[in-house]
Design an enzyme around this catalytic site. Structure first.
Site, PDB file in Angstrom:
ATOM      1  N   ASP A  24      33.238  42.279  48.976  1.00 11.90           N
ATOM      2  CA  ASP A  24      33.262  41.460  48.218  1.00 11.90           C
ATOM      3  C   ASP A  24      33.674  39.699  49.069  1.00 11.90           C
ATOM      4  O   ASP A  24      32.237  39.334  49.989  1.00 11.90           O
ATOM      5  CB  ASP A  24      33.774  40.492  46.965  1.00 11.90           C
TER       6      ASP A  24
ATOM      7  N   HIS B  94      41.707  32.258  33.186  1.00 18.54           N
ATOM      8  CA  HIS B  94      41.225  32.909  33.536  1.00 18.54           C
ATOM      9  C   HIS B  94      42.346  33.482  34.836  1.00 18.54           C
ATOM     10  O   HIS B  94      42.045  32.363  35.686  1.00 18.54           O
ATOM     11  CB  HIS B  94      39.637  32.543  34.237  1.00 18.54           C
TER      12      HIS B  94
ATOM     13  N   LYS C 274      25.597  37.554  46.563  1.00 22.39           N
ATOM     14  CA  LYS C 274      26.200  36.745  45.975  1.00 22.39           C
ATOM     15  C   LYS C 274      25.593  35.210  46.502  1.00 22.39           C
ATOM     16  O   LYS C 274      25.062  35.620  47.966  1.00 22.39           O
ATOM     17  CB  LYS C 274      27.720  35.957  45.610  1.00 22.39           C
TER      18      LYS C 274
ATOM     19  N   GLU D  30      37.194  46.783  44.330  1.00 17.92           N
ATOM     20  CA  GLU D  30      36.391  45.821  44.660  1.00 17.92           C
ATOM     21  C   GLU D  30      37.471  44.846  46.000  1.00 17.92           C
ATOM     22  O   GLU D  30      39.002  44.634  45.012  1.00 17.92           O
ATOM     23  CB  GLU D  30      35.551  44.402  43.319  1.00 17.92           C
TER      24      GLU D  30
ATOM     25  N   ASP E 243      38.849  44.531  40.374  1.00 16.63           N
ATOM     26  CA  ASP E 243      38.941  43.439  41.693  1.00 16.63           C
ATOM     27  C   ASP E 243      40.222  43.052  41.717  1.00 16.63           C
ATOM     28  O   ASP E 243      41.117  42.425  41.284  1.00 16.63           O
ATOM     29  CB  ASP E 243      38.126  42.626  41.094  1.00 16.63           C
TER      30      ASP E 243
ATOM     31  N   LYS F  16      40.683  41.686  36.219  1.00 15.12           N
ATOM     32  CA  LYS F  16      41.695  41.734  37.566  1.00 15.12           C
ATOM     33  C   LYS F  16      43.009  41.550  38.040  1.00 15.12           C
ATOM     34  O   LYS F  16      43.950  41.241  36.936  1.00 15.12           O
ATOM     35  CB  LYS F  16      40.861  39.849  37.306  1.00 15.12           C
TER      36      LYS F  16
ATOM     37  N   GLU G  76      27.153  40.707  37.032  1.00 12.30           N
ATOM     38  CA  GLU G  76      28.494  40.430  36.791  1.00 12.30           C
ATOM     39  C   GLU G  76      28.064  38.545  36.324  1.00 12.30           C
ATOM     40  O   GLU G  76      28.918  37.194  36.651  1.00 12.30           O
ATOM     41  CB  GLU G  76      29.812  39.923  36.713  1.00 12.30           C
TER      42      GLU G  76
HETATM   43 MG   LIG Z   1      35.193  39.619  43.635  1.00 17.90          MG
END
Ligand SMILES: [Mg+2]
Length: 374
Positions: free
Chosen positions: A250, A23, A274, A225, A199, A170, A328
């Site tokens: 974020d 990732h 979050k 983001e 993001d 990403k 997400e």
């Molecule tokens: Mg983020």
């Protein structure tokens, strides 16, 4: 009046689980995720679980899995021992008076208390939080293999399986033109079958953001983001003013105070909510309330938690008035191992909020024992 049920024991487990693919984020590449589980046992024998998982060790925030374990076992545990487990608000007030920061650790402890209270009273956590407004939450998927063709192929599989039709890409690690071309190619391949977001994880300067966002807006991206540093509130305000697509904060958000500052400064169109970053379910709900009264949109974010943390976030999100940008909450799907006895249900592009008592999920003790770091 509920009876007093003292907290008998608190335990932290670090569970290392490989991810299904590397990732690739701007600040770290993950090939495993360390799931941080907090178990609270009450005098009546009921156990509750919470999760304090973070991303990439210390690459994302100032709490690491290892530091969370030490902090909870050394400082949290003696403070909350024998406190009334049926009074999470009172326990959290004590912790907030005695312990600075440590939001992830606080979130896990609060979640474990709510989980245990829900199990003891036969009520889902969402009911303890006021009751839900929906039972299914839309769930985005993150494309982060770093390869354009692989990402398109992965997105096509998700669309075919009706698992996700919202994709977050990403970027921020590579040259700005390469990154934007990568996104544009994916957006073009998927067309109007999917919503594409990006993001940058703070990796652009203001000038790069001006250049990059213009390209991404042209490519059809709907949301960006945290393109620039979390501390650059003025820069975020400028980007919100300048571009039509939505700018989301974020990393900048670490609970109600920072959310209030961002909202006041008109420095975000969307807030990534979050539970760990906010310091718990209650603090996250305060962030949601601030966004609601200021007419700022919400998005349900993740720290790539496993099933426990994901279920906890889902319970809170289900109680909120609106999640305009969806969520997400796909963390468990990124892991090679299922850590719950019954996996969370993902179908028709959404996550079904568990409905059993507490978090409504049961951890697989054998699996946890097998993957727990010794
Ligand atoms: Mg983020």
């Amino acid at each position: 009046m509920t009876t007093v049920v003292p907290i008998r024991n608190t335990r932290v487990m670090l569970v290392d689980v490989p991810t299904i693919r590397p990732h690739v984020l701007a600040m770290a590449t993950m090939s495993k995720q360390t799931i941080v589980l907090v178990e609270i046992e009450r005098e009546d024998g009921v156990r509750g679980y919470g999760e304090a998982t973070t991303i990439g060790g210390l690459a994302y925030g100032e709490e690491s899995p290892e530091s969370i374990k030490v902090a909870v076992e050394t400082y949290f545990k003696p403070l909350i021992q024998n406190c009334d487990a049926n009074r999470p608000a009172s326990v959290m007030a004590l912790l907030n008076r005695q312990i600075v920061g440590n939001r992830f650790a606080k979130c896990a402890v609060e979640t474990a208390l709510f989980d245990a209270m829900g199990r003891a009273s036969n009520l889902p956590v969402s009911e303890l939080l006021g009751g839900r407004q929906r039972d299914v939450l839309p769930v985005a998927w993150t494309l982060a293999s770093g390869h354009t063709a692989k990402d398109i192929d992965e997105a096509e599989q998700m669309l075919a399986a009706k698992r996700h039709n919202v994709f977050k890409i990403k970027i921020g690690k590579r040259d700005i033109v390469k990154d934007c071309d990568h996104v544009a190619a994916i957006a073009k391949a998927l067309g109007d079958r999917a919503s594409i977001r990006v993001d940058v994880n703070q990796h652009w300067t203001r000038a790069h953001a001006m250049q990059g966002i213009a390209r991404l807006q042209y490519a059809g991206v709907s949301l960006i983001e945290q393109p620039i540093a979390a501390t650059d509130v003025v820069g975020m305000h400028q980007l919100c003013n300048r571009f039509d697509l939505a700018i989301m904060a974020d990393e900048a958000l670490t609970g109600p105070s920072s959310a209030a500052r961002y909202i006041e400064a008109l420095a975000c169109d969307v807030i990534s909510l979050k539970i760990n970053q906010s310091g718990g379910l209650t603090e996250a709900r305060k962030v949601a309330a601030l966004a609601e009264v200021a007419h700022v949109a919400l998005y349900g974010g993740t720290m790539l938690e496993g099933g426990i943390g994901t279920a906890a976030a889902a319970h809170l999100f289900s109680t909120l008035p609106a999640m305009e940008w969806g969520t997400e909450l796909f963390g468990p799907l990124l892991l090679t191992e299922e850590l719950l006895v019954e996996p969370l249900v993902y179908r028709d592009f959404g996550l079904v909020v568990p409905s059993g008592p507490g978090l409504g999920v049961v951890i697989d003790q054998e699996k946890i024992a097998h993957f727990e770091r010794k």
